[in-house]
Scaffold this active site. Structure first.
Site, PDB file in Angstrom:
ATOM      1  CE1 TYR A 177      -4.159   1.429  -0.267  1.00 21.00           C
ATOM      2  CE2 TYR A 177      -3.645   2.609   1.753  1.00 21.00           C
ATOM      3  CZ  TYR A 177      -4.468   2.403   0.657  1.00 21.00           C
ATOM      4  OH  TYR A 177      -5.581   3.178   0.485  1.00 21.00           O
ATOM      5  CE  LYS A 195      -7.208   6.165   0.798  1.00 21.28           C
ATOM      6  NZ  LYS A 195      -8.128   7.088   0.103  1.00 21.28           N
TER       7      LYS A 195
END
Ligand code: NAD
Length: 258
Positions: free
Chosen positions: A158, A165
């Site tokens: 990720y 995020k």
């Protein structure tokens, strides 16, 4: 009963029928909200045509281009909403971008430009859209963004989006504190992994999807419609005391230790 009639919503982030924003737009429409829907313009207006055809059954009151990297276009979008809608009640921020090479491999390889791009499009844009929406949210409002557990814990591949995020989730808290006195609530939905265009760019995403199906308490993946239902709740007066929160819609995966 969840009722959004009389409310207006700006929905960003629809690319195709797998988009989480598509699930959200459908549920807001079903609850009676009037919609302004945006698309990401491209050179040959292919996105425009594709998204226009998809959203036609929802009869959006407005259909506008919105590239969050284009300040003038974002200003024009809010001006058009201000002209057509008496007020704006709901803002759906459902977009993110990172270069594919920053979504796999060595974390230390992330370039300055790749980092800047991911943070700009995926996190700064929430501040930008809230700034535009605030003067239109004259009767208060609800802002909803989409996040992922990779912003809180390390999720393989990720990488740069995890940092984006994390910044996005902190944005939710600062924006909630800033906009709360104007009765504007800001919340995030942390969705479990879903097969979409954006998630396809993450290295070995199929492994993550399979893992969540195996270990999440509900033993399955969350659907776009289910995320849409959470968004409809957060958009409605039923959640009027909730702000600054990240709600997990992930079939319970977040509570598990492995
Ligand atoms: P998607 O590819 O359908 O949606 C991403 C959207 O971002 C697209 O509509 C794209 O046009 C838009 N976008 C990209 N750059 C933009 C820009 N410069 N300006 C305006 N729009 C831009 O994929 P999705 O999975 O539905 O992603 C929506 C959101 O949900 C993202 O924030 C994503 O990180 C988040 N999310 C996805 C998952 C998942 O597993 N799919 C899980 C949790 C959170």
């Amino acid at each position: 009963m969840l009722d959004l009639s009389g409310k207006t919503a700006l929905v960003t982030g629809i690319a195709n029928n797998r988009s989480i924003a598509w699930g959200i737009a459908q549920q807001l429409h079903a609850a009676g909200a009037k919609l302004a829907i945006t698309y990401l313009p491209d050179d040959r207006d292919r996105n425009k045509g594709k998204v226009a055809e998809l959203v036609e059954p929802l009869s959006p009151a407005l259909f506008l281009p919105c590239d969050v990297q284009n300040d003038a276009q974002v200003d024009e979008m809010f001006a058009a909403i201000g002209q057509s809608f008496e007020k704006l009640d709901i803002l759906i921020h459902c977009l993110a971008f990172a270069n594919k090479e920053d979504l796999s491999g060595e974390f230390t390889a992330i370039s300055r430009e790749g980092f800047r791009l991911a943070l700009d499009v995926s996190a700064y844009s929430l501040i930008q859209l809230c700034r535009g929406a605030k003067p239109l949210m004259t009767a208060g409002g609800s802002v909803i963004t989409l996040t992922y557990i990779g912003g809180v814990k390390v999720v393989p591949n990720y990488n740069v989006m995890g940092i984006a995020k994390s910044a996005l989730e902190m944005n939710v808290r600062y924006l909630a504190a800033d906009l709360g006195p104007s009765n504007i609530r800001v919340n995030g939905i942390s969705a479990g992994p879903i097969r979409t265009l954006a998630s396809a760019a993450i290295g070995d995403i199929h492994k993550m999807l399979h893992h969540v199906e195996e270990v999440s308490p509900l033993r399955r993946l969350v659907s776009q419609t289910e995320v849409g239902n959470v968004a409809a709740f957060l958009a409605s007066d039923l959640s009027s005391a909730i702000t600054g929160q990240i709600l997990y819609a992930d079939c319970g995966y977040e509570i598990m230790g492995a």
